[in-house]
Design an enzyme around this catalytic site. Structure first.
Site, PDB file in Angstrom:
ATOM      1  N   GLY A  71       5.184  -6.283   5.512  1.00 50.47           N
ATOM      2  CA  GLY A  71       4.980  -7.314   6.538  1.00 50.47           C
ATOM      3  C   GLY A  71       3.494  -7.529   6.806  1.00 50.47           C
ATOM      4  N   SER A  72       2.726  -6.438   6.836  1.00 48.50           N
ATOM      5  CA  SER A  72       1.282  -6.538   7.083  1.00 48.50           C
ATOM      6  C   SER A  72       0.578  -7.217   5.916  1.00 48.50           C
ATOM      7  CB  SER A  72       0.665  -5.147   7.283  1.00 48.50           C
ATOM      8  OG  SER A  72       1.228  -4.528   8.408  1.00 48.50           O
ATOM      9  N   ALA A  73       1.034  -6.934   4.695  1.00 50.65           N
ATOM     10  CA  ALA A  73       0.433  -7.561   3.511  1.00 50.65           C
ATOM     11  C   ALA A  73       0.640  -9.075   3.574  1.00 50.65           C
ATOM     12  CB  ALA A  73       1.068  -6.995   2.244  1.00 50.65           C
ATOM     13  N   LYS A  77       0.857  -1.215   0.000  1.00 50.80           N
ATOM     14  CA  LYS A  77       0.000   0.000   0.000  1.00 50.80           C
ATOM     15  C   LYS A  77       0.878   1.245   0.000  1.00 50.80           C
ATOM     16  CE  LYS A  77       0.881   1.511   4.366  1.00 50.80           C
ATOM     17  NZ  LYS A  77       1.538   2.737   4.734  1.00 50.80           N
ATOM     18  N   ASP A  88      -1.693  -2.041  10.050  1.00 50.79           N
ATOM     19  CA  ASP A  88      -2.040  -2.014   8.621  1.00 50.79           C
ATOM     20  C   ASP A  88      -2.663  -3.320   8.126  1.00 50.79           C
ATOM     21  OD1 ASP A  88      -1.115   0.565   8.261  1.00 50.79           O
ATOM     22  OD2 ASP A  88       0.900  -0.071   7.689  1.00 50.79           O
ATOM     23  N   ALA A 142      10.619  -2.826   5.721  1.00 53.46           N
ATOM     24  CA  ALA A 142      10.580  -1.648   6.609  1.00 53.46           C
ATOM     25  C   ALA A 142      10.594  -0.368   5.780  1.00 53.46           C
ATOM     26  CB  ALA A 142      11.742  -1.678   7.611  1.00 53.46           C
ATOM     27  N   ALA A 196       3.862  -1.331   4.024  1.00 49.63           N
ATOM     28  CA  ALA A 196       3.078  -2.380   4.694  1.00 49.63           C
ATOM     29  C   ALA A 196       3.403  -3.787   4.182  1.00 49.63           C
ATOM     30  CB  ALA A 196       1.566  -2.099   4.591  1.00 49.63           C
TER      31      ALA A 196
END
Ligand code: C5P
Length: 283
Positions: A102-104, A11, A136, A96, A100
């Protein structure tokens, strides 16, 4: 079904405003989130027990600090399940980076395990599990274009601002989200986004209107630390972007372009000076 392969999309933020610091230590946000077609590919494979994580990028942790591990534990606990899975991450989203990534991946694991183990959980339930994993994650479950409030987990879907050409530039730095929020001085912020106006522009599919109104208040922290972010923004604007901004807590910078030709032209000019430069699109 023994295996499932999922796309985990990144994102960007079309705006990011911090309203105040909350008593729980988090910051109350108002931001516009936009899914883009830059993606990791997640493969989930049934194994007899436990969790095994593999990744093509050696910088990605393979232990319990990885958000996909947290997603596995959270869904097992929620459904009282003791099954095993091998999670392979084909990483393309900068780590990092404010995109996003890691969130994805965690969102894809929640959706994928829901299918692989036939749990029949609704997206709403997956989002509620996801918000404890990372702010996220709920957005990454629904994708598209959305207004996010609270920590980022209170979402309202907006008219889809899709098919806009982007350049994504990562200056090969990793920035800690906690560091950026921890060093934010709210009394020092001069410019805030007019979120309502940006939403109006989104409703009119007005790329130029959105581009010139984009503001991310976290730039005040990250750019001070890494002035190269501002240099990339200025280069993108100089070479044809309608607007350019840092995404999330950074350091990734994106530019929005009128069309593919302009994006490719800018890409060709900047590709030798920026290590990770990617042509992408909103979706
Ligand atoms: O939720 P997530 O793990 O992505 O957040 C990482 C860190 O960023 C939090 O521990 C917190 O320090 C900071 N944060 C914040 N306010 C938010 C989201 C994140 O202060 N709304």
């Amino acid at each position: 079904m023994n295996e499932i392969i999922l796309d985990a999309y990144a994102k960007i933020n079309l705006s990011l405003d911090v309203l105040y610091k909350r008593n729980d230590g988090y910051h109350e946000l108002e931001m516009i989130m936009q899914q883009i077609n830059l993606k990791d590919i997640i493969t989930l494979r049934k194994i007899p027990k436990g969790i095994k994580i593999t990744c093509n990028n050696p910088k990605v942790p393979l232990d319990s600090s990885n958000l996909v591990y947290k997603a596995y534990v959270a869904i097992c606990n929620r459904c009282n399940i003791h099954k095993g899975v091998w999670i392979d991450i084909d990483k393309n989203i900068p780590i990092a980076g404010g995109l996003a990534g890691g969130s994805a991946d965690a969102a894809a694991v929640l959706k994928g395990l829901n299918q692989l183990w036939e749990l029949k959980l609704e997206d709403k339930e997956l989002m509620s599990i996801g918000e404890k994993i990372g702010s996220d994650v709920p957005f990454c479950i629904i994708g598209g274009t959305a207004l996010a409030k609270g920590r980022g987990e209170k979402l309202k879907e907006l008219k889809n601002f899709k098919d806009k050409w982007l350049l994504i530039a990562n200056p090969d730095l990793e920035v800690s989200t906690a560091y950026v929020y921890g060093n934010l001085n709210l009394s020092n912020i001069n410019t805030r986004p007019n979120t309502k106006e940006i939403i109006k522009c989104i409703n009119n599919d007005d790329i130029a209107g959105v581009s010139k109104r984009m503001v991310n208040v976290l730039e005040s922290v990250t750019i001070k630390e890494y002035p190269v972010i501002n240099e990339i923004k200025e280069s993108m604007l100089k070479f044809g972007a309608l607007g350019s901004m840092m995404s999330g807590s950074g350091p990734t910078v994106f530019g929005i372009f009128k069309g593919k030709t302009d994006a490719v032209k800018c890409y060709n000019i900047l590709k030798d000076s920026i290590k990770q430069l990617i042509i992408s699109k909103t979706m």
